[in-house]
Each structure stands twice: as C-alpha cells, then as structure tokens.
Design a protein around this motif. Sequence first.
Motif, short mmCIF file in Angstrom:
data_model
loop_
_atom_site.label_atom_id
_atom_site.label_comp_id
_atom_site.label_asym_id
_atom_site.label_seq_id
_atom_site.Cartn_x
_atom_site.Cartn_y
_atom_site.Cartn_z
N ASP A 7 0.83 -1.20 0.00
CA ASP A 7 0.00 0.00 0.00
C ASP A 7 0.87 1.25 0.00
OD1 ASP A 7 -2.36 -1.47 0.16
OD2 ASP A 7 -2.31 -1.52 2.35
N LEU A 8 1.87 1.25 0.88
CA LEU A 8 2.70 2.44 1.08
C LEU A 8 4.16 2.06 1.13
CD1 LEU A 8 2.41 5.53 1.61
CD2 LEU A 8 2.53 5.01 4.05
N LEU A 9 4.94 2.64 0.24
CA LEU A 9 6.38 2.42 0.20
C LEU A 9 7.07 3.70 0.66
CD1 LEU A 9 8.97 0.88 -0.60
CD2 LEU A 9 8.68 1.80 -2.92
N ILE A 10 7.95 3.56 1.63
CA ILE A 10 8.68 4.71 2.17
C ILE A 10 10.16 4.51 1.89
CG2 ILE A 10 9.21 6.04 4.25
CD1 ILE A 10 6.57 4.65 5.39
N ILE A 11 10.77 5.50 1.25
CA ILE A 11 12.19 5.43 0.92
C ILE A 11 12.93 6.33 1.90
CG2 ILE A 11 13.92 5.71 -0.88
CD1 ILE A 11 11.67 5.58 -2.94
N GLY A 12 13.63 5.72 2.84
CA GLY A 12 14.40 6.49 3.82
C GLY A 12 13.87 6.32 5.22
N ALA A 13 14.73 5.86 6.15
CA ALA A 13 14.32 5.60 7.53
C ALA A 13 14.89 6.63 8.48
CB ALA A 13 14.74 4.19 7.95
N GLY A 14 14.81 7.92 8.09
CA GLY A 14 15.11 9.00 9.01
C GLY A 14 13.86 9.33 9.81
N SER A 15 13.86 10.47 10.47
CA SER A 15 12.76 10.80 11.37
C SER A 15 11.42 10.88 10.64
CB SER A 15 13.04 12.12 12.09
OG SER A 15 13.26 13.16 11.15
N GLY A 16 11.39 11.49 9.45
CA GLY A 16 10.14 11.60 8.71
C GLY A 16 9.63 10.26 8.23
N GLY A 17 10.49 9.48 7.61
CA GLY A 17 10.09 8.18 7.09
C GLY A 17 9.63 7.24 8.19
N LEU A 18 10.33 7.25 9.32
CA LEU A 18 9.94 6.39 10.43
C LEU A 18 8.59 6.79 11.01
CD1 LEU A 18 13.35 5.95 12.31
CD2 LEU A 18 12.21 4.32 10.78
N SER A 19 8.33 8.09 11.06
CA SER A 19 7.04 8.55 11.59
C SER A 19 5.89 8.10 10.70
CB SER A 19 7.03 10.07 11.72
OG SER A 19 7.98 10.51 12.67
N VAL A 20 6.07 8.19 9.38
CA VAL A 20 5.04 7.73 8.46
C VAL A 20 4.86 6.23 8.59
CG1 VAL A 20 4.37 7.49 6.04
CG2 VAL A 20 5.44 9.61 6.82
N ALA A 21 5.96 5.50 8.64
CA ALA A 21 5.90 4.04 8.70
C ALA A 21 5.18 3.57 9.96
CB ALA A 21 7.31 3.45 8.66
N ILE A 322 0.17 11.09 6.19
CA ILE A 322 -0.71 10.04 6.71
C ILE A 322 -2.17 10.42 6.48
CG2 ILE A 322 -1.57 9.00 8.86
CD1 ILE A 322 1.35 8.88 9.80
N ARG A 323 -2.50 11.67 6.72
CA ARG A 323 -3.87 12.13 6.51
C ARG A 323 -4.27 12.00 5.04
NH1 ARG A 323 -7.38 15.86 9.13
NH2 ARG A 323 -8.71 17.02 7.67
N SER A 324 -3.35 12.35 4.16
CA SER A 324 -3.65 12.35 2.73
C SER A 324 -3.59 10.95 2.12
CB SER A 324 -2.68 13.28 2.00
OG SER A 324 -2.86 13.23 0.60
N ALA A 325 -2.48 10.24 2.35
CA ALA A 325 -2.25 8.96 1.68
C ALA A 325 -3.10 7.83 2.25
CB ALA A 325 -0.77 8.59 1.77
N LEU A 326 -3.37 7.84 3.55
CA LEU A 326 -4.12 6.76 4.16
C LEU A 326 -5.63 6.98 4.14
CD1 LEU A 326 -1.29 5.90 5.10
CD2 LEU A 326 -2.31 5.29 7.30
N PHE A 327 -6.03 8.23 4.34
CA PHE A 327 -7.46 8.50 4.46
C PHE A 327 -8.04 9.27 3.28
CE2 PHE A 327 -5.88 8.07 8.82
CZ PHE A 327 -6.74 7.10 9.30
N GLY A 328 -7.17 9.71 2.37
CA GLY A 328 -7.65 10.44 1.21
C GLY A 328 -8.24 11.79 1.57
N LEU A 329 -7.85 12.34 2.70
CA LEU A 329 -8.39 13.62 3.16
C LEU A 329 -7.49 14.77 2.71
CD1 LEU A 329 -9.32 12.58 6.82
CD2 LEU A 329 -10.88 12.86 4.88
N PRO A 330 -8.06 15.93 2.47
CA PRO A 330 -7.22 17.08 2.11
C PRO A 330 -6.34 17.50 3.28
CG PRO A 330 -9.48 17.78 2.50
CD PRO A 330 -9.50 16.28 2.53
N ALA A 331 -5.10 17.76 2.99
CA ALA A 331 -4.16 18.19 4.04
C ALA A 331 -3.06 19.01 3.38
CB ALA A 331 -3.56 16.98 4.74
N LYS A 332 -2.85 20.20 3.89
CA LYS A 332 -1.83 21.09 3.33
C LYS A 332 -0.88 21.58 4.41
CE LYS A 332 -4.59 22.77 -0.57
NZ LYS A 332 -5.10 23.97 -1.29
N THR A 333 0.34 21.81 4.01
CA THR A 333 1.35 22.27 4.95
C THR A 333 1.27 23.78 5.13
OG1 THR A 333 2.97 22.49 3.15
CG2 THR A 333 2.95 20.42 4.39
N LYS A 334 1.67 24.23 6.30
CA LYS A 334 1.84 25.64 6.61
C LYS A 334 3.21 25.80 7.26
CE LYS A 334 -1.74 25.77 9.25
NZ LYS A 334 -2.78 26.27 10.19
#
Length: 472
Positions: A7-21, A322-334
């Motif tokens: 379902d979800l492939l994450i390239i990179g196991a730094g802080s961001g990748g680990l949080s998503v995983a 996670i909000r966008s890829a898993l739930f298909g919900l709109p999510a934007k960065t600020k």
Amino acid sequence: MNTLKTDLLIIGAGSGGLSVAAGAAQMGADVTLLEGHKMGGDCLNYGCVPSKALIASAKSAYVMSHAARYGVANMVPEVDYAAAKDHVADVIATIEPVDSQERFEGLGVRVIREYGTFISETEVQAGDTRIKARRIVIATGSSPFVPPIPGLDQVPYLTNETLWDLRDRPDHLLVIGGGPIGMEMAQAHRRLGSKVTVIEGAKALGKDDPEMAEVVLEALRGEGIDIAEEALAKKVRGQAGAIEVEVQDGRVFKGSHLLVAVGRRANMDKLNLEAAGIETTKTGIKVDDSLKTTNKRVYAIGDVAGGLQFTHVAGYHAGIVIRSALFGLPAKTKTAHIPWATYTQPELSQVGMTEALARKEHGPRLEVVRFHYSHNDRAIAERKTRGLIKVMVVKGKPVGVSIAGYQAGELINLWSLVIANGLKMSHVSNMVAPYPTIGELNKRAAGAYFSPRLFENDTVKKVVRLVQRWLP
C-alpha cells in the motif's frame, strides 16, 4: 528477482520516514520501508542527537570553570575528548532501539535494507526486489554540502557526519560556515578546550533576526571564539595538523583541523527521479502544499522536499502525508507556526516572521514588543540575564516571535502553539505561570503589549476615577 506489492512504500528511515511508517502500519496499511544506510537517519546518527550530547559535555566543562559567581570555587576541568565522544555514542545507542529495524518489524513494517531507485511511476527497485506501491513517500533527507573551494579536496576536513569519529581534541578548529551547526560546534569545542575560529562568507547566524543573533555572537566572542564575517573562503591548503584557509580579502586563518558546515543538500542522486516523472528544484524535490510531487502518487517529505530542514518539520510532514495517503483527506502544509532553535548558550529561537519580514509584510500595523531577561527573577537567580524576547504583533495577534537567551528553545514552544491556533496576546496574558520560572518571560512579554494600553491611557484613568466615585 523478488516482486512485491504494498500500500505504502517509504524510501528512507530517518525521522520523517519512520514517523510515516509507524503511523501507517499501526493504522492497518501494508507498509514497506527502505533504508540503504543507518536506521534513524541523519538526526540520530550525525545531527541533532550527537550534537546535543556533545553540547552537554561542553556545558559541564564550562560550568566547572565558571562557578565562582555562585559561591563555588572555579575549577579547571580535565577534559577527556575521547570520553566525551563515548558519551555521544552512548546517547545514540540509548535512543537507537526506538528507531531500530526490529522495532519497526514488530509494528508490522516490512523493512528492506537497500537503497531505492525508481524504475517507473509506481515501481521502485531495491536490491533484488521490485516493489509496486499504491503510494510512495520519499524521505531520503539531506547530507552536508561541501562547496567547491579550491584545494579543499587536497586536505583532510570534517563534516557533521565525520566529526563524531574524531577521538583527539583539535588544538585549533577552523569552522567554515557560521550557521547553526557551525556555531554550535564552535562553542562546544571552545568549551572543551580547543581554540576556535569561525569563517563566515556573509553574516554569522544570518538567517535569524540580526538583533537577536548579536546577543549570541557577543556571548560566543566573549568565550574566546574568533568569528570572522564577510570572509568568503577562496582557497584551502596544508596538511593534517596544519591547515590554512585564505579568504577573498587576503586574510589567512591557520588551524589544526577544519570543519565544513556551510549547509545541506537534498539526497536525490540514487533515486532516478526521471523514471517516475518527478521534477526537482535547486533545493530539492518539487512538491505542492500537500507534499505531492509532480507524480501525484509520490510524496516527498523532510529535507529532501527542499524547504525548512529540521527534524520536527519532517515529523510534521509525516502527519500531513498520513492524513492524505491513508485517508484520502485534504491536508496542506503551513510554515507560519514552525519554530526553530540554535542550541548555543545563550540559545536562539524563532517562530513566524522576524521583525524585518513583519515590517515588510504589515507596515505600520505592526507593533514590536520587547521584554528583557534582566527583568525575570529566575534569570537573575540563575545568572542568566543575557537576552530578550521580541514579539511581532498585528491587531492583537502575534505573527512572529524571536528569542535570544537561556532556554529560548523551550520558550518558543508556547508561541508556536499560539500562532498555530490563531490565538491572541490576551490568551498569553491570561495564562498563569508559576513563580519564579523562565517561562514567565512569555507572560511578561504579553503584559508588555498591554501595559501602555492600560497604564498610559487617559481614558482608562478617567474611567477608573469615575468608578471609584460611585463605588460604595
């Protein structure tokens, strides 16, 4: 050749990748994580964690040699640089299990210890495994940027990745780059007994408010660090133990070791982004407000996305994905509520607009409130009165906060909360802070905003006198 679907492939196991995983796997997604180097990425192994550990060692040495003002005799600390590095290694080892392959496999993540390379818009090659994914997250981080200074490739030099292997304390450390990494390591090494010279091509701590940066730079110079500004490196020469850096105006700086800390570059070389139809910019992978690349099935987060390069930003990006890829919900960065801090002593922190940016954006509507540490009783008791907090306010709402001083990195948390939620100065003023704490500075800064409105307002005084006449 192995093939798998996920379902979800994450390239990179730094802080961001680990949080998503971690989040995605625990919510039921089939998650595959690729890491060709070390779990935990730069932050754990080369950046935030080791640098703060070395800063802690340096602080201990400094406290010993500056205890007299508290009624305790000064002592000349016996610094064991190798032992300080052992402390750094122990801190990393203590945190490592949280980022380990074993932990993430226990969470249900499929971990493959290979680099990932795109072979199509939806497929990635990792060693002998071909992976087809519904969604892909690129979280490959960044690496030290090494500028093409003539002669640099002919002398031994350190970066934030190789510094931690050094076991012998530098006699005289030259630091090219006066940004946060350069200044933190400059002060740490000075306190551990090295002579230190910082060579900065423009202004040291130049991305921060100049008034606040000067508070820090004055303190560092006071500790004996030579900070050369407007000193663009032109040539490097020498050998191990005897290195020279010549700058554009002819000045030559000599030292025993050289640390290059001029910035970071996004890790994109191994990805073969063209195969996936992913465009890049000068600073990283091109993304929209939802962190999607030009291939809408692929996200890029953290440093590789080319924006603010902080571990906490990568973590924030993870929540958006996670909000966008898993739930298909709109999510934007600020970015208005994203804080950052430099962990020198005194510390330097910022959230939202600096004064210069706020004046440019808001003009005469802007009010700037200042409150100095010297008016805080806890700071006086701790002998930490160097510094101030500055709040940029428009129509009662803070749009930016700059802090230079003791625990500035802690104090900025409240202002990030305030700006993130659109709160007003009145909300901060209504807060009750325990006395005496450094945290009172935030409340007192808010109070300084209201003081002229209450105590220098003739209308208020007239109303009070009138009420007093009629009160029984």
